[in-house]
Design an enzyme around this catalytic site. Sequence first.
Site, PDB file in Angstrom:
ATOM      1  N   ARG A  19       0.807  -1.201   0.000  1.00 47.98           N
ATOM      2  CA  ARG A  19       0.000   0.000   0.000  1.00 47.98           C
ATOM      3  C   ARG A  19       0.854   1.271   0.000  1.00 47.98           C
ATOM      4  O   ARG A  19       1.778   1.401  -0.807  1.00 47.98           O
ATOM      5  CB  ARG A  19      -1.014  -0.056   1.168  1.00 47.98           C
ATOM      6  CG  ARG A  19      -2.028  -1.199   0.982  1.00 47.98           C
ATOM      7  CD  ARG A  19      -2.824  -1.510   2.236  1.00 47.98           C
ATOM      8  NE  ARG A  19      -3.708  -0.412   2.601  1.00 47.98           N
ATOM      9  CZ  ARG A  19      -4.928  -0.205   2.085  1.00 47.98           C
ATOM     10  NH1 ARG A  19      -5.421  -1.014   1.164  1.00 47.98           N
ATOM     11  NH2 ARG A  19      -5.666   0.805   2.509  1.00 47.98           N
ATOM     12  N   ASP A 144      -2.085  12.347   9.980  1.00 46.70           N
ATOM     13  CA  ASP A 144      -3.455  12.159   9.493  1.00 46.70           C
ATOM     14  C   ASP A 144      -4.072  13.527   9.247  1.00 46.70           C
ATOM     15  O   ASP A 144      -3.932  14.436  10.081  1.00 46.70           O
ATOM     16  CB  ASP A 144      -4.286  11.377  10.518  1.00 46.70           C
ATOM     17  CG  ASP A 144      -5.592  10.858   9.940  1.00 46.70           C
ATOM     18  OD1 ASP A 144      -6.452  11.688   9.564  1.00 46.70           O
ATOM     19  OD2 ASP A 144      -5.760   9.631   9.870  1.00 46.70           O
ATOM     20  N   TYR A 157      -6.441   6.182  18.427  1.00 48.95           N
ATOM     21  CA  TYR A 157      -5.688   6.382  17.176  1.00 48.95           C
ATOM     22  C   TYR A 157      -5.421   7.857  16.943  1.00 48.95           C
ATOM     23  O   TYR A 157      -4.273   8.264  16.690  1.00 48.95           O
ATOM     24  CB  TYR A 157      -6.462   5.789  16.000  1.00 48.95           C
ATOM     25  CG  TYR A 157      -5.947   6.263  14.660  1.00 48.95           C
ATOM     26  CD1 TYR A 157      -4.809   5.695  14.091  1.00 48.95           C
ATOM     27  CD2 TYR A 157      -6.587   7.300  13.974  1.00 48.95           C
ATOM     28  CE1 TYR A 157      -4.321   6.147  12.867  1.00 48.95           C
ATOM     29  CE2 TYR A 157      -6.113   7.749  12.750  1.00 48.95           C
ATOM     30  CZ  TYR A 157      -4.978   7.168  12.200  1.00 48.95           C
ATOM     31  OH  TYR A 157      -4.500   7.628  10.990  1.00 48.95           O
TER      32      TYR A 157
END
Length: 249
Positions: A19, A144, A157
């Site tokens: 990925r 993120d 997370y």
Amino acid sequence: MIDTKARTKVALVTGAARRIGAAIADALHGDGWNVVVHAHTSIGAARELAESLNARRPDSAVAVAADLRDAAAIEPLAKAAHARWQRLDALVNNASSYHRTPLGAIGVAQIDELVASNLRAPLLLIQACAPLMGEGGAIVNIVDALLRRPMPGFAPYYAAKAGLASLTETLALELAPGIRVNGVAPGHMLWATGNEMSAAQQDAELARIPMQRLGGGEEIARAVRYLLSAEAAYVTGSILPVDGGLRLK
């Protein structure tokens, strides 16, 4: 005779078997880097990737296994990455655990796993790799894009990734001027492994993204390539969002 291997820059990419990590390793290799492909449970895929890279350019890639949740495995990984070509120029902290943890069902083991992979391991790996890097070394942390608009049900997370974002800025100060530290913040880049969303659900997810498509691993790889390049020589402590505008919605 000039030792060309000694002049070739070396990058350690964690979680690089598949990925996004594999796309980063492939892109750096295409730019002439030697690549240390790290993996844990996917070490077979990491070895296959290293073999394919070595077929393009001999002795340019190696696969190394390590469980980043094990703090004792961090320093040996850094030393192994440096020992392969007797140099280490870049670290890409890409490896990450990600799974749903709704409040009321969060256990200590889940917190430990998510914090270990997304915060503790990158910090300890930077600490282990920095002394092995020469002047001009560079580190990229994958964070993120939705840290300020997190999805419910993923508290540990997002907390760990927020810590990694803060760490990026803190260590940019601490390691300057010799080593630059930056981050890349992906949005929705790929469908999850084993994705079971219907076509309608996928369309609804794409509608959330201003660019109306998933990014793919190559978009993150291009951002990492830039931040590790000489073109970004004056860039440190930055977090580059690569999310098609998702964070704005």
